[in-house]
Write an enzyme that holds these catalytic residues in place. Sequence first.
Site, PDB file in Angstrom:
ATOM      1  N   THR A 103      33.642  33.935  39.911  1.00 48.90           N
ATOM      2  CA  THR A 103      33.826  34.337  41.307  1.00 48.90           C
ATOM      3  C   THR A 103      32.571  34.110  42.153  1.00 48.90           C
ATOM      4  OG1 THR A 103      33.245  36.605  40.689  1.00 48.90           O
ATOM      5  CG2 THR A 103      35.585  36.088  40.789  1.00 48.90           C
ATOM      6  N   TYR A 132      48.184  31.007  38.252  1.00 44.11           N
ATOM      7  CA  TYR A 132      47.362  32.112  37.707  1.00 44.11           C
ATOM      8  C   TYR A 132      48.197  33.381  37.607  1.00 44.11           C
ATOM      9  CZ  TYR A 132      43.106  34.968  37.102  1.00 44.11           C
ATOM     10  OH  TYR A 132      42.135  35.810  36.608  1.00 44.11           O
TER      11      TYR A 132
END
Length: 268
Positions: free
Chosen positions: A198, A160
């Site tokens: 998230t 990422y």
Amino acid sequence: MSEAGRLGGKVAVITGGALGIGAAMARLFAQEGARVVIGDLREEEGQALAAELNAAAGRRVAVFVRADVTVPGDVEALVAQAGNAFGRLDVMCNNAGIGSMGDSVALDIEQWRHVIDVDLNSVFYGCKAAIPALRRAGGGAIVNTASISGIGADHGFAAYNAAKAAVINYTRTVALDHAHENIRCNALCPGWIATPLTSGIMGIEPLVKAWCDAIPMRRPGRPEEMAQVALFLASDEASYMTGSAVVADGGLIASNGQPNIPVILSGM
Ligand SMILES: NC(=O)c1ccc[n+]([C@@H]2O[C@H](COP(=O)([O-])OP(=O)(O)OC[C@H]3O[C@@H](n4cnc5c(N)ncnc54)[C@H](O)[C@@H]3O)[C@@H](O)[C@H]2O)c1
């Protein structure tokens, strides 16, 4: 066609537009007069959002296209839909992305490749497809959703971090190469934002506490707050901005990591 609003008369493509930050962009852009093409893997949510925006506007301002951003042909078809449905393209938001945990040993090669495909290669496919259409419109704006994870590194997010850093520097090269064509390209760098991405960690109390302790504003951001930054970058209000990486993170990376010296001294 109404020209009212900060994106009045403009046509935008938003990848990853069915949920989270992308969906907030689609809502805000439509409120501000844009017609939007929402691209995503998630058909149900994407179709529902397009229907919601069309109902709110009382006319067709949104279409959904199922598109996998890791497939160049899907991205080309998505961008083409802006022309087919609304006659032009003015704004390209390369926003789709996935999170990924794992250090360089833990990540297997397929995982690494997949994250680079979704979070980085997709941005190239989006720019490659959009730039000719933006040229035909006489110019336009590209907004790439990067991350503060592309500016500094996280523990255990090797792929990422690599992808998001590359998005930021790729954004700069697109800005350099296409400024003379009146095409601007900027990166949005969110901090911790409360989205479906998230949501899994929102229930982990020690993690939420650590995050809120580290963020000067003491809370996660909202997708709508990211959409406001993207709106600015997409609009003519940002007419002299290109090649920028705009951070919206509640102040998280403003600190150089040193302790709060005045607070510690005052408690002695
Ligand atoms: N939420 C955060 O804290 C945060 C922080 C920094 C950066 N970002 C970035 O913001 C962007 C949006 O994140 P979000 O939090 O809204 O995530 P999200 O998971 O809530 O939404 C992402 C959307 O992208 C879509 N998507 C994923 N893979 C796709 C693919 N291959 N093809 C097409 N669509 C695909 C998903 O279906 C989903 O609708 C991502 O690039 C992410 O890396 C998010």
